[in-house]
Design an enzyme around this catalytic site. Structure first.
Site, PDB file in Angstrom:
ATOM      1  N   GLU A   1      11.486  14.139  38.066  1.00 32.70           N
ATOM      2  CA  GLU A   1      10.888  13.288  37.038  1.00 32.70           C
ATOM      3  C   GLU A   1      11.492  13.660  35.671  1.00 32.70           C
ATOM      4  O   GLU A   1      12.067  14.750  35.523  1.00 32.70           O
ATOM      5  CB  GLU A   1       9.375  13.504  37.022  1.00 32.70           C
ATOM      6  CG  GLU A   1       8.682  13.238  38.364  1.00 32.70           C
ATOM      7  CD  GLU A   1       8.575  11.748  38.732  1.00 32.70           C
ATOM      8  OE1 GLU A   1       9.394  10.939  38.259  1.00 32.70           O
ATOM      9  OE2 GLU A   1       7.679  11.410  39.523  1.00 32.70           O
TER      10      GLU A   1
ATOM     11  N   HIS B   1      14.026   8.551  37.775  1.00 33.77           N
ATOM     12  CA  HIS B   1      14.055   9.741  38.641  1.00 33.77           C
ATOM     13  C   HIS B   1      15.012   9.549  39.805  1.00 33.77           C
ATOM     14  O   HIS B   1      15.253   8.426  40.256  1.00 33.77           O
ATOM     15  CB  HIS B   1      12.651  10.172  39.097  1.00 33.77           C
ATOM     16  CG  HIS B   1      11.991   9.309  40.131  1.00 33.77           C
ATOM     17  ND1 HIS B   1      10.619   9.143  40.211  1.00 33.77           N
ATOM     18  CD2 HIS B   1      12.482   8.585  41.172  1.00 33.77           C
ATOM     19  CE1 HIS B   1      10.316   8.378  41.229  1.00 33.77           C
ATOM     20  NE2 HIS B   1      11.429   8.016  41.829  1.00 33.77           N
TER      21      HIS B   1
ATOM     22  N   ASP C   1      13.176  14.640  49.551  1.00 33.84           N
ATOM     23  CA  ASP C   1      11.865  15.053  49.065  1.00 33.84           C
ATOM     24  C   ASP C   1      10.785  14.832  50.112  1.00 33.84           C
ATOM     25  O   ASP C   1      11.004  14.140  51.117  1.00 33.84           O
ATOM     26  CB  ASP C   1      11.522  14.305  47.762  1.00 33.84           C
ATOM     27  CG  ASP C   1      11.968  12.852  47.768  1.00 33.84           C
ATOM     28  OD1 ASP C   1      12.117  12.294  48.861  1.00 33.84           O
ATOM     29  OD2 ASP C   1      12.177  12.294  46.690  1.00 33.84           O
TER      30      ASP C   1
ATOM     31  N   ASN D   1      11.442   5.148  36.168  1.00 32.01           N
ATOM     32  CA  ASN D   1      11.573   6.079  35.039  1.00 32.01           C
ATOM     33  C   ASN D   1      12.883   6.873  35.112  1.00 32.01           C
ATOM     34  O   ASN D   1      13.060   7.846  34.393  1.00 32.01           O
ATOM     35  CB  ASN D   1      10.383   7.047  35.010  1.00 32.01           C
ATOM     36  CG  ASN D   1      10.309   7.928  36.251  1.00 32.01           C
ATOM     37  OD1 ASN D   1      11.130   7.797  37.157  1.00 32.01           O
ATOM     38  ND2 ASN D   1       9.343   8.829  36.289  1.00 32.01           N
TER      39      ASN D   1
HETATM   40  C1  F6R Z   1      12.599   8.826  47.780  1.00 31.99           C
HETATM   41  C2  F6R Z   1      13.196   9.129  46.501  1.00 31.99           C
HETATM   42  C3  F6R Z   1      12.896   8.324  45.274  1.00 31.99           C
HETATM   43  C4  F6R Z   1      13.113   6.832  45.482  1.00 31.99           C
HETATM   44  C5  F6R Z   1      12.759   6.051  44.224  1.00 31.99           C
HETATM   45  C6  F6R Z   1      12.926   4.569  44.417  1.00 31.99           C
HETATM   46  O1  F6R Z   1      13.040   9.733  48.756  1.00 31.99           O
HETATM   47  O2  F6R Z   1      13.923  10.061  46.435  1.00 31.99           O
HETATM   48  O3  F6R Z   1      13.719   8.766  44.228  1.00 31.99           O
HETATM   49  O4  F6R Z   1      14.441   6.602  45.836  1.00 31.99           O
HETATM   50  O5  F6R Z   1      11.429   6.327  43.859  1.00 31.99           O
HETATM   51  O6  F6R Z   1      11.997   4.116  45.345  1.00 31.99           O
HETATM   52  P1  F6R Z   1      12.081   2.633  45.923  1.00 31.99           P
HETATM   53  O7  F6R Z   1      13.329   2.547  46.676  1.00 31.99           O
HETATM   54  O8  F6R Z   1      10.859   2.517  46.816  1.00 31.99           O
HETATM   55  O9  F6R Z   1      12.030   1.729  44.754  1.00 31.99           O
END
Ligand code: F6R
Length: 241
Positions: free
Chosen positions: A143, A138, A67, A136
């Site tokens: 989302e 994701h 992303d 959440n």
């Molecule tokens: C980032 C991504 C997100 C993160 C998720 C967890 O490229 O795809 O899905 O993996 O938000 O983020 P952290 O590791 O910062 O808790």
């Protein structure tokens, strides 16, 4: 799905970093799916150490990131392009031309998503996909929603994601939208590894592993994949029965 609980994020990073290196030793042209955020950093640190030790080369590998924020210049320190440069790419021998991220500033976002998805296919698909998970549930920036999305698309970030990531944007406005690979595209990876650490992920982990498969908890779709390993620390695993 296989669930493995290790002592801490450093041990998790070592195990996954070693898996990335083993794959590249076997197939130097492997296609790697990468994530940003806190969860993958120990994996990148392990990978960099293995590269510096001469164990592995990325010269022929390709990478695709999950992303990228919309309307944030690629050179901004919080762009995922910058994150990847700082945390991994600048320390290894990967050809910058082989590092693929969605362009969150593209004027035609639909065309940009199609270009990205076509390139993944053209290179034979992702061999090993690294994921984190949002509080959440994701994955990428998929989302909670009413349906699972297949290809890459533009998404409005959920309030919990804005809250979780706002600490990276002190004193400035955080992007509200992003381009992300869809759940369908993520599931096409041949192998998936997901990292979750800390108590703030425990609810999402329980729902991902033991809940029903629903687009309201996007990571639950991983239950349908034949080769997924979930790596947890004890806090993230604390609600699993
Ligand atoms: C980032 C991504 C997100 C993160 C998720 C967890 O490229 O795809 O899905 O993996 O938000 O983020 P952290 O590791 O910062 O808790």
């Amino acid at each position: 799905m296989k669930v493995i609980t290790l002592n801490d994020e450093i041990m998790i990073g070592q195990v996954i970093g070693d898996r990335f290196c083993a794959l590249l030793q076997e197939n130097p042209s492997a296609v790697l799916g990468l994530a940003t955020g806190a969860s993958p950093i120990p994996t990148y640190q392990c990978t960099i150490s293995r590269f510096k030790a001469g164990d592995v080369s990325f010269a022929k590998a390709h990478t695709f990131n999950l992303d990228e924020y919309c309307d944030l210049p690629a050179a901004h320190p919080q762009s995922y392009r910058s994150f990847m440069h700082t945390q991994l790419f600048s320390h290894i021998d990967i050809d910058p031309q082989n590092t693929h991220l969605l362009d969150g500033n593209a004027s035609d976002e639909t065309a940009e998503c199609s270009r990205f998805d076509a390139l993944v296919e053209q290179l034979g698909g992702v061999d090993l996909q690294l994921l984190g998970i949002g509080r959440n549930g994701h994955i990428g920036f998929n989302e909670p929603a009413d349906t699972f999305t297949q290809g890459s698309f533009k998404v409005q970030l959920a309030p919990s994601t804005l809250e979780a990531n706002s600490s990276y944007f002190v004193g400035e406005r955080m992007p509200t939208h992003a381009l992300t690979m869809g759940v369908g595209a993520i599931l096409r990876a041949k192998e998936i590894v997901l990292v979750a650490t800390g108590a703030s992920k425990a609810e999402a982990v329980k729902a991902m592993v033991q809940g029903k498969i629903t687009p309201q908890l996007p990571a639950s779709a991983l239950q349908n994949h034949p080769n997924v390993t979930i790596y947890l620390d004890p806090a993230a695993a604390s609600l699993l029965q």
